[in-house]
Design a protein around this motif. Structure first.
Motif, PDB file in Angstrom:
ATOM      1  N   ARG A   1      27.170  40.329 -84.744  1.00 57.11           N
ATOM      2  CA  ARG A   1      27.816  41.642 -85.378  1.00 57.11           C
ATOM      3  C   ARG A   1      26.884  42.836 -84.558  1.00 57.11           C
ATOM      4  NH1 ARG A   1      26.317  44.939 -89.061  1.00 57.11           N
ATOM      5  NH2 ARG A   1      24.872  43.817 -89.888  1.00 57.11           N
ATOM      6  N   GLU A   2      25.681  42.756 -84.765  1.00 60.25           N
ATOM      7  CA  GLU A   2      24.865  43.974 -84.201  1.00 60.25           C
ATOM      8  C   GLU A   2      25.031  44.018 -82.848  1.00 60.25           C
ATOM      9  OE1 GLU A   2      20.746  43.289 -85.369  1.00 60.25           O
ATOM     10  OE2 GLU A   2      21.170  44.590 -87.240  1.00 60.25           O
ATOM     11  N   ALA A   3      25.029  42.929 -81.973  1.00 57.39           N
ATOM     12  CA  ALA A   3      25.308  43.013 -80.528  1.00 57.39           C
ATOM     13  C   ALA A   3      26.812  43.719 -80.122  1.00 57.39           C
ATOM     14  CB  ALA A   3      25.200  41.678 -79.874  1.00 57.39           C
ATOM     15  N   ARG A   4      27.839  43.149 -80.907  1.00 59.32           N
ATOM     16  CA  ARG A   4      29.037  43.725 -80.747  1.00 59.32           C
ATOM     17  C   ARG A   4      29.045  45.243 -81.068  1.00 59.32           C
ATOM     18  NH1 ARG A   4      33.296  39.849 -80.738  1.00 59.32           N
ATOM     19  NH2 ARG A   4      32.517  37.791 -81.119  1.00 59.32           N
ATOM     20  N   GLU A   5      28.319  45.568 -81.881  1.00 59.81           N
ATOM     21  CA  GLU A   5      28.338  46.969 -82.159  1.00 59.81           C
ATOM     22  C   GLU A   5      27.600  47.932 -81.071  1.00 59.81           C
ATOM     23  OE1 GLU A   5      26.517  47.385 -86.235  1.00 59.81           O
ATOM     24  OE2 GLU A   5      28.339  46.795 -87.185  1.00 59.81           O
ATOM     25  N   MET A   6      26.494  47.408 -80.755  1.00 56.71           N
ATOM     26  CA  MET A   6      25.740  47.795 -79.414  1.00 56.71           C
ATOM     27  C   MET A   6      26.664  47.950 -78.327  1.00 56.71           C
ATOM     28  SD  MET A   6      22.756  48.898 -79.220  1.00 56.71           S
ATOM     29  CE  MET A   6      21.732  49.974 -77.997  1.00 56.71           C
ATOM     30  N   ILE A   7      27.260  46.840 -78.237  1.00 60.06           N
ATOM     31  CA  ILE A   7      28.226  46.949 -76.848  1.00 60.06           C
ATOM     32  C   ILE A   7      29.358  48.017 -76.842  1.00 60.06           C
ATOM     33  CG2 ILE A   7      30.101  45.629 -75.654  1.00 60.06           C
ATOM     34  CD1 ILE A   7      28.136  43.200 -76.240  1.00 60.06           C
ATOM     35  N   LYS A   8      29.961  48.105 -78.182  1.00 58.09           N
ATOM     36  CA  LYS A   8      30.960  48.976 -78.480  1.00 58.09           C
ATOM     37  C   LYS A   8      30.219  50.557 -78.121  1.00 58.09           C
ATOM     38  CE  LYS A   8      34.591  50.782 -81.322  1.00 58.09           C
ATOM     39  NZ  LYS A   8      34.177  51.959 -81.191  1.00 58.09           N
TER      40      LYS A   8
ATOM     41  N   THR B   1      13.948  34.717 -82.902  1.00 53.23           N
ATOM     42  CA  THR B   1      12.776  35.592 -82.977  1.00 53.23           C
ATOM     43  C   THR B   1      12.937  36.958 -83.025  1.00 53.23           C
ATOM     44  OG1 THR B   1      11.905  35.083 -80.897  1.00 53.23           O
ATOM     45  CG2 THR B   1      11.099  33.632 -82.611  1.00 53.23           C
ATOM     46  N   LEU B   2      13.971  37.307 -82.020  1.00 55.74           N
ATOM     47  CA  LEU B   2      14.010  38.755 -81.655  1.00 55.74           C
ATOM     48  C   LEU B   2      15.420  39.179 -81.657  1.00 55.74           C
ATOM     49  CD1 LEU B   2      12.099  41.165 -80.796  1.00 55.74           C
ATOM     50  CD2 LEU B   2      12.921  40.360 -78.377  1.00 55.74           C
ATOM     51  N   SER B   3      15.832  40.140 -82.060  1.00 56.33           N
ATOM     52  CA  SER B   3      17.361  40.473 -82.234  1.00 56.33           C
ATOM     53  C   SER B   3      17.842  40.946 -80.877  1.00 56.33           C
ATOM     54  CB  SER B   3      17.527  41.747 -83.252  1.00 56.33           C
ATOM     55  OG  SER B   3      17.103  43.055 -82.872  1.00 56.33           O
ATOM     56  N   GLU B   4      19.107  40.906 -80.615  1.00 54.82           N
ATOM     57  CA  GLU B   4      19.774  41.238 -79.253  1.00 54.82           C
ATOM     58  C   GLU B   4      19.550  42.929 -79.161  1.00 54.82           C
ATOM     59  OE1 GLU B   4      23.697  40.900 -76.698  1.00 54.82           O
ATOM     60  OE2 GLU B   4      23.141  39.288 -77.948  1.00 54.82           O
ATOM     61  N   LYS B   5      19.954  43.495 -80.586  1.00 54.23           N
ATOM     62  CA  LYS B   5      20.192  44.835 -80.666  1.00 54.23           C
ATOM     63  C   LYS B   5      18.754  45.650 -80.149  1.00 54.23           C
ATOM     64  CE  LYS B   5      21.149  48.701 -83.790  1.00 54.23           C
ATOM     65  NZ  LYS B   5      21.453  49.013 -85.312  1.00 54.23           N
ATOM     66  N   GLU B   6      17.725  45.044 -80.535  1.00 53.61           N
ATOM     67  CA  GLU B   6      16.320  45.455 -80.240  1.00 53.61           C
ATOM     68  C   GLU B   6      16.028  45.612 -78.631  1.00 53.61           C
ATOM     69  OE1 GLU B   6      11.712  44.707 -81.144  1.00 53.61           O
ATOM     70  OE2 GLU B   6      13.458  43.692 -82.446  1.00 53.61           O
ATOM     71  N   VAL B   7      16.358  44.299 -78.055  1.00 54.05           N
ATOM     72  CA  VAL B   7      16.136  44.079 -76.955  1.00 54.05           C
ATOM     73  C   VAL B   7      16.970  45.166 -76.228  1.00 54.05           C
ATOM     74  CG1 VAL B   7      16.267  42.604 -74.639  1.00 54.05           C
ATOM     75  CG2 VAL B   7      15.617  41.639 -77.095  1.00 54.05           C
ATOM     76  N   ILE B   8      18.340  45.042 -76.480  1.00 50.59           N
ATOM     77  CA  ILE B   8      19.112  46.231 -75.434  1.00 50.59           C
ATOM     78  C   ILE B   8      18.730  47.554 -75.775  1.00 50.59           C
ATOM     79  CG2 ILE B   8      21.427  46.878 -75.458  1.00 50.59           C
ATOM     80  CD1 ILE B   8      22.507  44.198 -76.134  1.00 50.59           C
TER      81      ILE B   8
ATOM     82  N   PHE C   1      17.354  51.301 -61.718  1.00 51.58           N
ATOM     83  CA  PHE C   1      16.730  50.116 -62.271  1.00 51.58           C
ATOM     84  C   PHE C   1      17.768  49.451 -62.712  1.00 51.58           C
ATOM     85  CE2 PHE C   1      13.364  52.377 -61.468  1.00 51.58           C
ATOM     86  CZ  PHE C   1      12.394  51.398 -61.365  1.00 51.58           C
ATOM     87  N   VAL C   2      18.319  48.182 -62.715  1.00 47.99           N
ATOM     88  CA  VAL C   2      19.207  47.191 -63.359  1.00 47.99           C
ATOM     89  C   VAL C   2      18.611  46.131 -63.950  1.00 47.99           C
ATOM     90  CG1 VAL C   2      21.214  45.765 -63.283  1.00 47.99           C
ATOM     91  CG2 VAL C   2      21.312  47.833 -62.062  1.00 47.99           C
ATOM     92  N   THR C   3      18.815  45.854 -65.472  1.00 43.21           N
ATOM     93  CA  THR C   3      18.266  44.919 -66.166  1.00 43.21           C
ATOM     94  C   THR C   3      19.188  43.686 -66.373  1.00 43.21           C
ATOM     95  OG1 THR C   3      16.806  46.548 -67.264  1.00 43.21           O
ATOM     96  CG2 THR C   3      16.949  44.333 -68.275  1.00 43.21           C
ATOM     97  N   PHE C   4      18.936  42.392 -66.055  1.00 44.54           N
ATOM     98  CA  PHE C   4      19.787  41.423 -66.446  1.00 44.54           C
ATOM     99  C   PHE C   4      19.218  40.674 -67.827  1.00 44.54           C
ATOM    100  CE2 PHE C   4      20.393  36.472 -65.643  1.00 44.54           C
ATOM    101  CZ  PHE C   4      21.457  36.515 -66.451  1.00 44.54           C
ATOM    102  N   ILE C   5      20.109  40.811 -68.982  1.00 40.01           N
ATOM    103  CA  ILE C   5      19.248  40.374 -70.039  1.00 40.01           C
ATOM    104  C   ILE C   5      20.124  39.214 -70.588  1.00 40.01           C
ATOM    105  CG2 ILE C   5      19.141  40.973 -72.688  1.00 40.01           C
ATOM    106  CD1 ILE C   5      18.984  43.758 -71.921  1.00 40.01           C
TER     107      ILE C   5
END
Length: 339
Positions: A165-172, A140-147, A99-103
Motif C-alpha cells: 500500500r505505501e509503495a503504491r502511494e509513493m509510486i502514484k 526489515t526496511l520499508s520500500e517507502k523509506e528506501v524510495i 544519477f539513476v538508481t535501480f531499487i
C-alpha cells in the motif's frame, strides 16, 4: 519468454566508477544544479548514508575538493561551497551527469538482479548517467523509506516494487510529480506508470502446456497471496491453460515465500490425491518449495516447474529475458530524462 533457461548471450564492457568518484560527481552535480558560494552541503554522515559509502571516503573527497578550491570547511559548522563557478563545476554542467538508481526489494544481489543490472548498464552506457544500485529486505526496511531516501539523490528511479500500500502511494505521488520512474515487471491499473514487463499470462500458459506435454494432468499452482500484476498474470495464464485442456485448476496460496513451513498442507498424505506436478509462481517460491519437497517422503516422481529461475538453478523454468528487460527499462528512462 524462453523455456528451459534458453537465454540471450551477450558481451559487454561495464564502465566502473569508484566510490570516491561517485561522491565527487554527486557534489559537483548539486553545485551545478543551484548551490551558490557559501551554501552549506550535507554533512559527512548524511552524504555517506545517501550514497551508501563509508564516511572516510566522503571525508577524503571533501578534503581533496577543498584543496582544489571548490569547497571549504569550518570546524564545528560543516562544509560549504567556495567557488560555484569552478571549471570542474562547469564541466559537470556541460556533461550533464545524472544519477539513476535501480531499487529492488529482493534484498540481495543474485543472478536475476545481475542480468537486469547488466542490461540497465548497457542501456545507459555512454549517456553521462551514473547508475547506483539499492537492494533492500522488505522484512526489515520499508520500500517507502528506501524510495524517499534515494529520490533525494536521483534524477530517475528504476524499480522492482513490492507494490504494498505505501509503495503504491509513493509510486502514484512520483507519477503525479512527473518524476522519472520505470517499474520492472510490475504495473498498477489504478496508477498509470511507465513499466517494462514480460507477458506473464503467456508464461503461465507455457508452464502448463509443458507439464501437460510431459503427461501430467494434476497440476497445482503454488503462488503467493498478494496482488502483484506479474504473479497475478502468471496465475491467470495457469487458469486459462488448465481450462483449455479440460483440467481442474488447483491453486495453493502462501502468505510469504521465505519459510518452508508455509508450504505445509500443499502436499496431501494420500499419494493418490496428490498433484503429480507443481508450477511455482516465481523463482523464490520454486527454490523454497523444492527444499520442502526434498524434506518429504515419496516425492521422487513429482515434477516442479518454476518461473524466472536463474541459469544455475536445478529447476525447469519458464525464464525471462532479464538482460533485455533491464536494457529496455534503461532506454525508457533515458527518453524520460531527455524530455
Amino acid at each position: 519468454l524462453y523455456k528451459n533457461n534458453i537465454s540471450e548471450g551477450f558481451d559487454m564492457i561495464v564502465e566502473a566508477i569508484s566510490k570516491h568518484e561517485q561522491v565527487r560527481r554527486f557534489i559537483l552535480d548539486k553545485i551545478a544544479n543551484g548551490l551558490r558560494d557559501n551554501d552549506k552541503l550535507f554533512s559527512e554522515n548524511e552524504l555517506a548514508a545517501k550514497l551508501s559509502v563509508c564516511r572516510s571516503t566522503v571525508r577524503n573527497t571533501i578534503e581533496e575538493m577543498a584543496r582544489e578550491g571548490i569547497l571549504y570547511q569550518q570546524h564545528g559548522k560543516g562544509t560549504f561551497v567556495k567557488n560555484s563557478d569552478h571549471t570542474q563545476v562547469k564541466d559537470s554542467i556541460s556533461k550533464k551527469t545524472r544519477f539513476v538508481t535501480f531499487i529492488s526489494h529482493f534484498g540481495h544481489y543474485d543472478e536475476l538482479l545481475r542480468d537486469i543490472t547488466l542490461g540497465i548498464e548497457e542501456g545507459l552506457k555512454g549517456q553521462n548517467i551514473f547508475l547506483a544500485n539499492k537492494y533492500f529486505d522488505p522484512r526489515t526496511l520499508s520500500e517507502k523509506e528506501v524510495i524517499s531516501k534515494m529520490k533525494e539523490i536521483s534524477s530517475g528511479i528504476i524499480l522492482v516494487s513490492t507494490m504494498d500500500r505505501e509503495a503504491r502511494e509513493m509510486i502514484k505521488k512520483m507519477c503525479d510529480e512527473k518524476f522519472p520512474l520505470v517499474l520492472i515487471d510490475r504495473y498498477d491499473k489504478m496508477t498509470p506508470c511507465n513499466s517494462v514487463c514480460t507477458d506473464n499470462i503467456e508464461g503461465g500458459m507455457m508452464a502448463v502446456e509443458y507439464l501437460y506435454s510431459m503427461g501430467h494432468r494434476r497440476i497445482r499452482h503454488i503462488t503467493i497471496d498478494h496482488n502483484i500484476s506479474s504473479t497475478r498474470g502468471r496465475g491467470e495464464g495457469y487458469q486459462m491453460a488448465m481450462e483449455r485442456y479440460g483440467l481442474e485448476a488447483d491453486v495453493f496460496s502462501i502468505p510469504n515465500m521465505w519459510n518452508e513451513d508455509d508450504f505445509i498442507g500443499s502436499l496431501e498424505d494420500d499419494k493418490r490425491k496428490r498433484p503429480t506436478a507443481f508450477f511455482a509462481g516465481n523463482e523464490h517460491i520454486g527454490q523454497v518449495f523444492y527444499k520442502y519437497l526434498n524434506s518429504q517422503v515419496d516425492t521422487d516422481n513429482i515434477s516442479l516447474m518454476s518461473f524466472g529461475a536463474s541459469e544455475s538453478s536445478e529447476l525447469a523454468t519458464i525464464s525471462q529475458p532479464k538482460h533485455q528487460i533491464g536494457f529496455r527499462a534503461a532506454k525508457l528512462m533515458k527518453s524520460m530524462l531527455d524530455g
